[in-house]
Design a protein around this motif. Structure first.
Motif, short mmCIF file in Angstrom:
data_model
loop_
_atom_site.label_atom_id
_atom_site.label_comp_id
_atom_site.label_asym_id
_atom_site.label_seq_id
_atom_site.Cartn_x
_atom_site.Cartn_y
_atom_site.Cartn_z
N GLU A 93 0.86 -1.15 0.68
CA GLU A 93 0.00 -0.03 -0.17
C GLU A 93 1.31 1.16 0.13
OE1 GLU A 93 -3.17 -0.07 3.45
OE2 GLU A 93 -3.15 2.13 2.82
N ALA A 94 2.27 1.69 0.82
CA ALA A 94 3.29 2.09 0.67
C ALA A 94 3.48 3.02 -0.56
CB ALA A 94 4.43 1.59 1.63
N GLY A 95 3.16 1.65 -1.51
CA GLY A 95 3.71 1.94 -3.04
C GLY A 95 5.17 1.45 -3.49
N TRP A 96 6.00 0.96 -2.00
CA TRP A 96 7.30 0.26 -2.70
C TRP A 96 7.11 -0.44 -3.67
CZ3 TRP A 96 10.66 3.56 -0.48
CH2 TRP A 96 10.51 3.10 0.78
N ASP A 97 7.64 -0.21 -4.63
CA ASP A 97 8.40 -1.43 -5.88
C ASP A 97 8.72 -2.18 -6.31
OD1 ASP A 97 7.61 1.29 -7.71
OD2 ASP A 97 9.95 2.09 -7.52
N CYS A 98 9.15 -3.01 -4.98
CA CYS A 98 9.26 -4.04 -4.24
C CYS A 98 10.03 -4.29 -2.79
CB CYS A 98 11.39 -4.21 -5.01
SG CYS A 98 12.08 -5.83 -4.75
N PHE A 99 9.41 -5.35 -2.87
CA PHE A 99 10.08 -5.62 -1.18
C PHE A 99 11.02 -6.69 -1.14
CE2 PHE A 99 8.70 -8.38 3.00
CZ PHE A 99 9.16 -7.26 3.75
N HIS A 100 12.28 -6.29 -0.89
CA HIS A 100 13.15 -7.43 -0.21
C HIS A 100 13.07 -8.37 1.60
CE1 HIS A 100 17.89 -8.25 1.05
NE2 HIS A 100 17.76 -9.17 0.46
N PHE A 101 12.66 -9.15 1.15
CA PHE A 101 12.05 -10.29 2.54
C PHE A 101 13.01 -11.16 2.99
CE2 PHE A 101 9.97 -13.93 0.34
CZ PHE A 101 10.56 -13.41 -1.02
N GLU A 102 12.74 -11.65 3.99
CA GLU A 102 13.79 -12.51 4.66
C GLU A 102 12.87 -14.17 4.83
OE1 GLU A 102 15.51 -11.02 8.36
OE2 GLU A 102 16.91 -10.42 6.88
N SER A 103 14.34 -14.43 4.94
CA SER A 103 13.32 -16.08 5.05
C SER A 103 12.87 -16.52 5.35
CB SER A 103 14.87 -17.34 5.06
OG SER A 103 15.07 -17.21 5.97
N GLN A 104 12.37 -16.17 6.96
CA GLN A 104 11.31 -16.59 7.74
C GLN A 104 9.39 -16.41 7.01
OE1 GLN A 104 13.21 -14.45 8.32
NE2 GLN A 104 13.89 -14.28 10.87
N VAL A 105 9.30 -15.58 5.68
CA VAL A 105 8.34 -15.57 4.97
C VAL A 105 8.34 -16.18 4.11
CG1 VAL A 105 7.19 -13.78 3.48
CG2 VAL A 105 8.49 -12.55 5.40
N ASP A 106 7.30 -17.55 4.00
CA ASP A 106 6.84 -18.12 2.60
C ASP A 106 7.08 -17.06 1.59
OD1 ASP A 106 5.72 -19.45 1.27
OD2 ASP A 106 4.68 -20.85 3.77
N PRO A 107 7.92 -17.86 0.75
CA PRO A 107 7.09 -16.53 -0.53
C PRO A 107 6.09 -16.89 -1.33
CG PRO A 107 9.23 -18.65 -0.36
CD PRO A 107 9.23 -18.29 0.63
N HIS A 108 5.53 -18.05 -0.75
CA HIS A 108 3.64 -18.35 -1.17
C HIS A 108 2.99 -17.65 -0.98
CE1 HIS A 108 6.07 -22.12 -2.20
NE2 HIS A 108 5.41 -21.53 -3.54
N VAL A 109 3.20 -17.36 0.46
CA VAL A 109 2.29 -16.33 1.43
C VAL A 109 2.53 -14.98 0.95
CG1 VAL A 109 1.54 -15.43 3.56
CG2 VAL A 109 1.84 -17.93 2.83
N ALA A 110 4.06 -14.27 0.46
CA ALA A 110 4.15 -13.33 0.38
C ALA A 110 3.66 -12.70 -0.81
CB ALA A 110 5.78 -13.21 -0.05
N LYS A 111 4.05 -13.75 -2.04
CA LYS A 111 3.36 -13.25 -3.41
C LYS A 111 1.66 -13.15 -3.64
CE LYS A 111 3.81 -13.70 -8.24
NZ LYS A 111 4.76 -12.54 -8.69
N GLU A 112 1.24 -13.74 -2.83
CA GLU A 112 -0.65 -13.76 -3.06
C GLU A 112 -0.94 -12.48 -1.77
OE1 GLU A 112 -2.11 -17.44 -1.12
OE2 GLU A 112 -3.55 -16.73 -0.48
N ILE A 113 -0.27 -12.39 -0.92
CA ILE A 113 -0.49 -10.77 -0.13
C ILE A 113 -0.54 -9.77 -1.38
CG2 ILE A 113 -0.43 -9.41 1.40
CD1 ILE A 113 0.31 -11.86 3.38
N ALA A 114 1.52 -9.68 -2.19
CA ALA A 114 2.21 -8.87 -2.63
C ALA A 114 0.86 -8.11 -4.20
CB ALA A 114 3.47 -9.13 -3.38
N GLY A 115 0.02 -10.23 -4.56
CA GLY A 115 0.13 -9.91 -5.52
C GLY A 115 0.74 -8.84 -7.16
#
Lengths: 249, 384
Positions: free
Chosen positions: B274-296
């Motif tokens: 929502e903040a408008g970041w072009d990209c999020f650099h995330f850590e391994s505690q986050v499931d990439p599938h879930v992150a993808k689903e949320i970020a769309g």
């Protein structure tokens, strides 16, 4: 089994009802708070609420009124911090809330520690605590220290950026057998392994037990670096220290 | 179809060092810089980019570049040489010259310990107790930490016109940790939230100046870190203190933005998007599938290869496998989750580029563009 209605303090009743989910923890806290006096419940409530001024006043009043220092610590301060720890573990509160409650606990402990020190109560053991070399983060370590002291341990705090040689020197100086290492950064976590190695080099590894913790540290990483145990939070740290103290005493 | 790009995506030195088994992806046609930027915006790529979005500096790389911590933090030439190893030695699509987290804080008069050859710099004393005492020095961008960083970016831009250069900014929330001290700062989010809002307000211009200066020096994108992570604060804290400010940052920065926040951030990824970041650099505690689903499609995702267990303690094969799993989740690029421990072996880090090459080779149905979810095989059904 004790009931919520057995607890005089409404705030404590609400906390148990709203935030505790595990049956064994509900049962334990119902039993605890229904046993302790309303004055101790008030101290616990103020601590959970992060009200350091009230905790300071109530602790002083309780001690002046003849309540024992150990009772105030166990039934008021640590009992309250136990609820805070559960809320933190379950994600109801975060580090700021824990810090504010820790500040309140510190206010109470300032009255209690001198009394305990003068009474000659034997500590469970001595723990050497430090954040590893290269890492200057100490919130987690400080919370662990506070809870360890409350749990009956003598703690030597080496602070932050602690070299392996400083850990070794402290163990020798204080004849300690328990060491707690903290790291917040993945870049500094390898220094936990270096510290364990330093104890091997000094011929001290067999006589000590290592605890590790910190946000990025995992039980698996703890095993990899040769630690004897991992604590997820300050409450777990105290439990682990008690377990390891049995091994080395 | 564009002609194949024949520039120095991988230098002859690295090909030589890694022997005959090293092969570039057949039909590779994007420059690393173009690939990185396209992926950052969620666009077409010939190969999933393998990147550094923090630091991949190791003791191995210091030896290769003959550039060493702590001197490299304050010496543009050493910093540039060392940063270049990410591309030259590891085959990554980006380089990132600001290795440490002290760039802004040091120039704002924080007491910095610059570390040792095998230890990272850190702030060792906190100088601020009142936001009204905060001032941006008149020579802020000329201070040693900036002279080195901006100088290194200029050198890298000149030497590597086809490689992505990532700048680094610590936002006002994280600079606040350095200047105020994390414990006092976090307590004041509860005890005196207006004071925290004032800290953010007065520090933000210093962070924006840093971003603009790095972009002007030649950085392709800015990695902006504000550590409002779950291990410290609630998602509501991010929403209440940072969300609106970050909306301004992403508009005003004037360049591609990559947001970094440590730890388990699943419960706040929606706010980051929502903040408008072009990209999020995330850590391994986050499931990439879930992150993808949320970020769309709102925000690209890059990361999230585990540092301590996989890169530092694991093997080349462990890393290769971890990278494959992350790419299979469909994220836009792979990178270590954060700055890797200095003792990490380059031989392990090479699995990042190798896995990106092999994954891409197997996921280009037309031999040209990577498709993360290839359509199912034709089963003979007639089209509408």
């Amino acid at each position: 089994m004790a009931q919520l209605s057995d607890i005089a303090n409404e705030f404590i009743r609400d906390e148990i009802e709203e935030f505790l989910e595990r049956p064994e923890e509900i049962e334990r806290n119902l039993a605890l708070f229904s046993r302790v006096s309303p004055a101790m419940q008030d101290i616990a409530a103020a601590l959970i609420d992060g009200d350091d001024v009230t905790v300071d006043r109530l602790t002083r009043e309780a001690l002046d009124g003849g309540v024992g220092a150990l009772e105030v610590m166990d039934d008021g301060l640590i009992a309250g911090m136990g609820i805070v720890g559960i809320k933190f573990r379950e994600g109801y509160v975060f580090v700021p809330e824990v810090l504010v409650s820790a500040r309140a606990m510190k206010a109470g402990m300032a009255h209690i520690e001198p009394i305990l020190a003068a009474s000659g109560v034997e500590p469970i053991g001595t723990v050497i605590m430090g954040t590893v070399q290269g890492d200057l983060h100490d919130i987690g370590k400080n919370l662990c220290i506070m809870m360890l002291r409350g749990g009956g341990f003598t703690v030597i705090d080496l602070g932050v950026n602690t070299s392996p040689a400083e850990f070794v020197a402290a163990v020798e100086e204080h004849s300690a057998h328990l060491i707690g290492m903290s790291a917040l950064l993945t870049t500094t976590m390898p220094n936990m392994a270096k510290t364990v190695e330093a104890f091997k080099d000094a011929g001290l590894r067999e006589s000590v037990r290592f605890m590790v913790g910190g946000a990025p540290v995992t039980p698996e990483f703890g095993k990899d670096v040769g630690a004897d145990g991992y604590g997820k939070d300050a409450l777990a740290c105290v439990e682990l220290a008690k377990k390891l103290a049995v091994e080395v005493n | 179809m564009g002609s194949a790009w024949k520039g120095p995506a991988i230098s002859p030195a690295i090909v030589k060092r890694r022997g005959e088994n090293f092969t570039r992806l057949t039909g590779e046609w994007m420059t690393p810089r173009r690939r990185f930027l396209s992926a950052l915006y969620g666009g077409r790529v010939d190969k999933v980019p393998a990147m550094t979005l923090s630091s991949v500096i190791t003791l191995d790389s210091m030896e290769i570049a003959d550039a060493w911590f702590p001197e490299a933090h304050l010496d543009a030439e050493q910093m540039a040489r060392l940063a270049a190893t990410a591309h030259e030695e590891l085959g990554l699509d980006t380089v990132m010259p600001v290795f440490h987290s002290q760039l802004e804080a040091d120039a704002l008069d924080a007491a910095t310990w610059w570390g040792t050859v095998d230890n990272w710099p850190a702030t060792n004393d906190h100088v601020l107790t009142d936001p009204e005492d905060f001032k941006i020095p008149s020579d802020y961008l000329k201070r040693p930490s900036f002279e080195a960083a901006l100088g290194a970016i200029r050198l890298l831009r000149k030497r590597y016109p086809d490689v992505g250069i990532v700048g680094k900014v610590y936002g006002p929330w994280s600079v606040g940790y350095h200047l105020v001290g994390i414990e006092n700062y976090l307590m004041d989010t509860i005890l005196d939230p207006d004071k925290i809002r004032r800290y953010l307000e007065v520090m933000l211009p210093a962070c924006m100046m840093s971003a603009h200066a790095q972009l002007e020096a030649g950085a392709d994108a800015i990695m902006w870190a504000d550590h409002a992570n779950r291990e410290l604060v609630s998602p509501e804290t991010y929403r209440d203190f940072l969300l609106e400010m970050h909306k301004e940052v992403t508009v005003e920065m004037g360049g591609p933005s990559i947001f970094h926040c440590c730890g388990e951030t699943t419960d706040r990824i929606d706010y980051f998007a929502e903040a408008g970041w072009d990209c999020f650099h995330f850590e391994s505690q986050v499931d990439p599938h879930v992150a993808k689903e949320i970020a769309g499609d709102r925000m690209s995702l890059m990361g999230n290869i585990n540092n301590p267990t996989t890169l530092f303690s694991g093997t080349y094969e462990d890393t290769y496998e971890a990278c494959m799993k992350v790419m299979e989740a469909g994220i836009n690029g792979i990178a270590p989750e954060g700055s890797v421990p200095l003792g990490t072996k380059n031989a392990v880090l090479m699995a990042l580029a190798d896995s990106a090459r092999d994954y891409s080779d197997a996921h280009r149905p037309d031999g040209r563009l990577v498709v993360h979810d290839p359509p199912p095989a034709d089963n003979g059904a007639e089209a509408d």
